[in-house]
Write a protein that holds these residues in place. Sequence first.
Motif, PDB file in Angstrom:
ATOM      1  N   GLY A  25       7.093  -5.037   2.213  1.00  0.00           N
ATOM      2  CA  GLY A  25       8.152  -4.925   1.207  1.00  0.00           C
ATOM      3  C   GLY A  25       8.699  -3.960   2.664  1.00  0.00           C
ATOM      4  N   ALA A  26       7.953  -3.117   2.598  1.00  0.00           N
ATOM      5  CA  ALA A  26       8.211  -1.881   3.664  1.00  0.00           C
ATOM      6  C   ALA A  26       9.540  -1.564   4.182  1.00  0.00           C
ATOM      7  N   ASP A  27       8.931  -3.454   5.109  1.00  0.00           N
ATOM      8  CA  ASP A  27      10.571  -3.654   5.630  1.00  0.00           C
ATOM      9  C   ASP A  27      11.838  -3.737   5.193  1.00  0.00           C
ATOM     10  N   PHE A  28      11.781  -4.735   4.396  1.00  0.00           N
ATOM     11  CA  PHE A  28      12.939  -4.918   3.852  1.00  0.00           C
ATOM     12  C   PHE A  28      13.828  -4.102   2.993  1.00  0.00           C
ATOM     13  N   SER A  29      12.992  -2.726   2.946  1.00  0.00           N
ATOM     14  CA  SER A  29      12.915  -1.942   2.461  1.00  0.00           C
ATOM     15  C   SER A  29      14.028  -0.774   3.358  1.00  0.00           C
ATOM     16  N   GLY A  30      13.408  -1.130   4.569  1.00  0.00           N
ATOM     17  CA  GLY A  30      14.904  -0.064   5.853  1.00  0.00           C
ATOM     18  C   GLY A  30      13.441   1.114   6.094  1.00  0.00           C
ATOM     19  N   LEU A  31      11.947   0.973   5.817  1.00  0.00           N
ATOM     20  CA  LEU A  31      11.264   1.307   5.866  1.00  0.00           C
ATOM     21  C   LEU A  31      10.482   1.159   8.077  1.00  0.00           C
ATOM     22  N   HIS A  32      10.555   1.902   8.344  1.00  0.00           N
ATOM     23  CA  HIS A  32      10.201   2.352   9.795  1.00  0.00           C
ATOM     24  C   HIS A  32       8.778   1.530   9.647  1.00  0.00           C
ATOM     25  N   TYR A  33       8.266   0.784  10.908  1.00  0.00           N
ATOM     26  CA  TYR A  33       6.623   0.344  10.841  1.00  0.00           C
ATOM     27  C   TYR A  33       6.025   0.967  10.791  1.00  0.00           C
ATOM     28  N   THR A  34       5.980   2.478  11.757  1.00  0.00           N
ATOM     29  CA  THR A  34       5.050   3.156  11.649  1.00  0.00           C
ATOM     30  C   THR A  34       4.733   4.307   9.944  1.00  0.00           C
ATOM     31  N   ALA A  35       5.712   4.496   9.470  1.00  0.00           N
ATOM     32  CA  ALA A  35       5.279   4.697   7.778  1.00  0.00           C
ATOM     33  C   ALA A  35       5.064   3.799   7.723  1.00  0.00           C
ATOM     34  N   ALA A  36       5.276   2.593   7.934  1.00  0.00           N
ATOM     35  CA  ALA A  36       5.454   1.169   6.934  1.00  0.00           C
ATOM     36  C   ALA A  36       3.658   1.237   6.811  1.00  0.00           C
ATOM     37  N   THR A  37       3.109   1.342   8.128  1.00  0.00           N
ATOM     38  CA  THR A  37       1.866   1.154   8.506  1.00  0.00           C
ATOM     39  C   THR A  37       1.134   2.351   8.026  1.00  0.00           C
ATOM     40  N   ALA A  38       1.535   3.543   7.945  1.00  0.00           N
ATOM     41  CA  ALA A  38       1.013   5.406   7.461  1.00  0.00           C
ATOM     42  C   ALA A  38       0.707   4.723   5.665  1.00  0.00           C
ATOM     43  N   LEU A  39       1.699   3.823   5.431  1.00  0.00           N
ATOM     44  CA  LEU A  39       1.669   3.727   4.279  1.00  0.00           C
ATOM     45  C   LEU A  39       0.445   2.897   3.223  1.00  0.00           C
ATOM     46  N   THR A  40       0.256   1.529   4.082  1.00  0.00           N
ATOM     47  CA  THR A  40      -0.485   0.843   4.000  1.00  0.00           C
ATOM     48  C   THR A  40      -2.197   1.068   4.249  1.00  0.00           C
ATOM     49  N   PHE A  41      -2.403   1.996   5.076  1.00  0.00           N
ATOM     50  CA  PHE A  41      -3.847   3.002   4.856  1.00  0.00           C
ATOM     51  C   PHE A  41      -3.469   3.196   4.148  1.00  0.00           C
ATOM     52  N   VAL A  42      -3.240   4.303   3.556  1.00  0.00           N
ATOM     53  CA  VAL A  42      -3.959   5.467   2.142  1.00  0.00           C
ATOM     54  C   VAL A  42      -3.164   5.056   1.334  1.00  0.00           C
ATOM     55  N   THR A  43      -2.454   3.118   1.291  1.00  0.00           N
ATOM     56  CA  THR A  43      -2.863   2.710   0.082  1.00  0.00           C
ATOM     57  C   THR A  43      -4.494   2.060   0.094  1.00  0.00           C
ATOM     58  N   THR A  44      -4.544   0.814   0.970  1.00  0.00           N
ATOM     59  CA  THR A  44      -5.051   0.177   1.463  1.00  0.00           C
ATOM     60  C   THR A  44      -6.630   0.445   1.111  1.00  0.00           C
ATOM     61  N   VAL A  45      -6.761   1.568   1.614  1.00  0.00           N
ATOM     62  CA  VAL A  45      -8.220   1.927   2.771  1.00  0.00           C
ATOM     63  C   VAL A  45      -8.915   2.450   1.691  1.00  0.00           C
ATOM     64  N   PRO A  46      -8.576   3.620   0.951  1.00  0.00           N
ATOM     65  CA  PRO A  46      -9.025   3.950  -0.472  1.00  0.00           C
ATOM     66  C   PRO A  46      -9.326   2.745  -1.391  1.00  0.00           C
ATOM     67  N   LEU A  47      -8.725   1.753  -1.608  1.00  0.00           N
ATOM     68  CA  LEU A  47      -9.204   0.413  -2.400  1.00  0.00           C
ATOM     69  C   LEU A  47     -10.334  -0.407  -2.276  1.00  0.00           C
ATOM     70  N   ALA A  48     -10.085  -0.481  -0.428  1.00  0.00           N
ATOM     71  CA  ALA A  48     -11.166  -1.467   0.024  1.00  0.00           C
ATOM     72  C   ALA A  48     -12.337  -0.518   0.096  1.00  0.00           C
ATOM     73  N   TYR A  49     -12.865   1.145   0.381  1.00  0.00           N
ATOM     74  CA  TYR A  49     -13.671   1.430   0.133  1.00  0.00           C
ATOM     75  C   TYR A  49     -14.120   1.224  -1.365  1.00  0.00           C
ATOM     76  N   ALA A  50     -13.467   1.237  -2.324  1.00  0.00           N
ATOM     77  CA  ALA A  50     -13.961   1.110  -3.424  1.00  0.00           C
ATOM     78  C   ALA A  50     -14.387  -0.616  -3.756  1.00  0.00           C
ATOM     79  N   ALA A  51     -13.900  -1.403  -3.366  1.00  0.00           N
ATOM     80  CA  ALA A  51     -14.571  -2.856  -3.452  1.00  0.00           C
ATOM     81  C   ALA A  51     -15.794  -2.732  -2.860  1.00  0.00           C
TER      82      ALA A  51
END
Length: 126
Positions: A25-51
């Motif tokens: 989704g970030a790629d389709f919206s034009g976000l650079h892959y490094t920013a997209a990777t950071a976005l996935t990290f801050v989104t997924t890691v806390p959810l993964a920890y809780a789960a």
Amino acid sequence: MTRTPIRYLTIGAGCAVLNNAILIGADFSGLHYTAATALTFVTTVPLAYAAHALWTFNARLSWRGLARFVAGSLSSLMAAGLTIAALCGGLALPMVLAAPLATAVMVLYNFFMARWAVTPTRCPEG
């Protein structure tokens, strides 16, 4: 204890789907892959920890556990890069072989990292 690996893989698969959805989704919206990777990290890691804390390892959520999980996840990023470098650069394996081998190594690494981060340490009795 036999349910733990199955639960870990279930959460891991869900996080992988979420991670890929965010990256694509970030790629389709034009976000650079490094920013997209950071976005996935801050989104997924806390959810993964809780789960993983609540369902995989049946542990209480804590700030210390989250901090350990984040640190472990950062080390996982580095370990994955080193694994690919060793397999592709060091052993000259093609990516078609290196990627699945690295994935298998990282599943094991991440399982033990998550268990370490989420499970509270106890002082030995005696």
